[in-house]
Scaffold this motif. Sequence first.
Motif, mmCIF file in Angstrom:
data_model
loop_
_atom_site.group_PDB
_atom_site.id
_atom_site.type_symbol
_atom_site.label_atom_id
_atom_site.label_comp_id
_atom_site.label_asym_id
_atom_site.label_seq_id
_atom_site.Cartn_x
_atom_site.Cartn_y
_atom_site.Cartn_z
ATOM 1 N N LYS A 163 100.709 4.630 60.610
ATOM 2 C CA LYS A 163 102.127 4.994 60.694
ATOM 3 C C LYS A 163 103.014 3.760 60.549
ATOM 4 C CE LYS A 163 103.555 8.220 63.574
ATOM 5 N NZ LYS A 163 103.754 9.056 64.794
ATOM 6 N N TYR A 209 99.341 14.397 65.175
ATOM 7 C CA TYR A 209 99.661 13.016 65.533
ATOM 8 C C TYR A 209 100.599 12.388 64.506
ATOM 9 C CZ TYR A 209 99.072 8.310 67.377
ATOM 10 O OH TYR A 209 99.314 7.067 67.931
ATOM 11 N N LEU A 210 100.357 12.659 63.228
ATOM 12 C CA LEU A 210 101.163 12.081 62.163
ATOM 13 C C LEU A 210 102.421 12.891 61.869
ATOM 14 C CD1 LEU A 210 98.281 11.084 59.703
ATOM 15 C CD2 LEU A 210 99.631 9.536 61.146
ATOM 16 N N GLU A 211 102.568 14.018 62.583
ATOM 17 C CA GLU A 211 103.740 14.891 62.413
ATOM 18 C C GLU A 211 103.898 15.347 60.963
ATOM 19 O OE1 GLU A 211 106.817 13.412 65.792
ATOM 20 O OE2 GLU A 211 106.469 11.945 64.181
ATOM 21 N N GLU A 212 102.776 15.738 60.374
ATOM 22 C CA GLU A 212 102.790 16.250 59.009
ATOM 23 C C GLU A 212 103.278 17.699 59.022
ATOM 24 O OE1 GLU A 212 102.295 14.422 56.503
ATOM 25 O OE2 GLU A 212 100.942 12.791 57.052
ATOM 26 N N LEU A 243 95.463 5.499 63.576
ATOM 27 C CA LEU A 243 96.584 6.288 63.079
ATOM 28 C C LEU A 243 97.915 5.578 63.341
ATOM 29 C CD1 LEU A 243 95.439 9.836 64.216
ATOM 30 C CD2 LEU A 243 95.542 9.004 61.869
ATOM 31 N N GLY A 244 98.019 4.895 64.481
ATOM 32 C CA GLY A 244 99.222 4.130 64.767
ATOM 33 C C GLY A 244 99.424 3.002 63.771
ATOM 34 N N ARG A 275 99.492 11.539 54.906
ATOM 35 C CA ARG A 275 100.203 10.423 54.281
ATOM 36 C C ARG A 275 99.285 9.262 53.934
ATOM 37 N NH1 ARG A 275 104.112 8.818 59.120
ATOM 38 N NH2 ARG A 275 104.120 11.093 59.265
ATOM 39 N N GLU A 325 93.372 7.071 67.550
ATOM 40 C CA GLU A 325 94.811 6.958 67.785
ATOM 41 C C GLU A 325 95.328 5.585 67.377
ATOM 42 O OE1 GLU A 325 95.822 7.788 71.797
ATOM 43 O OE2 GLU A 325 95.843 9.967 71.527
#
Length: 332
Positions: free
Chosen positions: A109, A143-146, A105-106, A287, A102
């Motif tokens: 982002k 999590y990445l809202e893909e 990934l943050g 992404r 997490e």
Amino acid sequence: MSNSVTRPRVAVTLGDPAGVGGELVAKLLSDPDTTARADVLLISDEAELAVAGQDAGAPIDYVTGPADGKPLLHHTCATRPGVFERKVATREGGRWALENLEIALGLAKAGDVDAILFAPLNKTSLHLAGMTEQDELRWFEDYLEETGFTSELNVLPGLWTARVTSHVSIARVDEGITRENVDAAGRLLHRVLHESGIAAPRIGVCALNPHAGENGSFGRHELDIIGPAVEGLKADGLDVAGPFPSDTIFLRREEFDGILTMYHDQGQIAMKLLGFDGGVTVAGGLRIPICTPAHGTAFDVVGKGVANTGSIRNAFDLAVRIAERRTIAQPS
């Protein structure tokens, strides 16, 4: 850390603490070529890095403040139970692995890293820790809202595979074989092959049914779904051929840069026979490039110092290569 185009920033997590991930990362970072190619950000803590160095017989030379050329420890805020139980799937190990991912990934982002490399995970541990998605790719996706098509891609030197369906019951494969999914998976494979440095990717497509359906005798997927999808991709200029029987397509692998399979084991059995110790898994369609060794946590060799680093070295190389090309391709 450096922000130069030729030196991407790679976040690295050590995976499930019960397995060989720490040893693999320590061995990887002991090679000067690794830190010469990228700025490495370790999502970990001192205790985990110390165990990793002990397992590898090569202490990790890291820093806690900015310094070009050495891995930088990004102190984790993951939940540490004290000492992790090893060689077994646990809720605590899965929670540690997920929370560190997490953080990575943050950072992705926020634009603070260009790629992520994670050491092997254990799906039982992840589900014990509360992951409800079927696998880590779906968890990344959420999590990445893909919103686009995603797929695990598996890579050996000279050959890639992508899947139309992945971690689903064999009884549910049929419902995932649609023209839209075959088309999306083919385009994804083409795009990631191009990002890896292949100017004009050649893709072969697997049939679903025995003998490629034998002109409809053993099923019509090839006639009604897969074949039309292939023709649509060809009409858009992609170098795509098939569908070919899945029991022979890998014998023709030198004709292709990538092979599109219809379900998990259709490609995985072949890829692991061809090169188990060097395989890489890529989370395709996200992404940011996210790469990991294509093998598991190897509980049977934990602490013995014998874990093979072929896959993690290839995974790091691929993450860096894709990140470099994406950075160059971005408009200034």
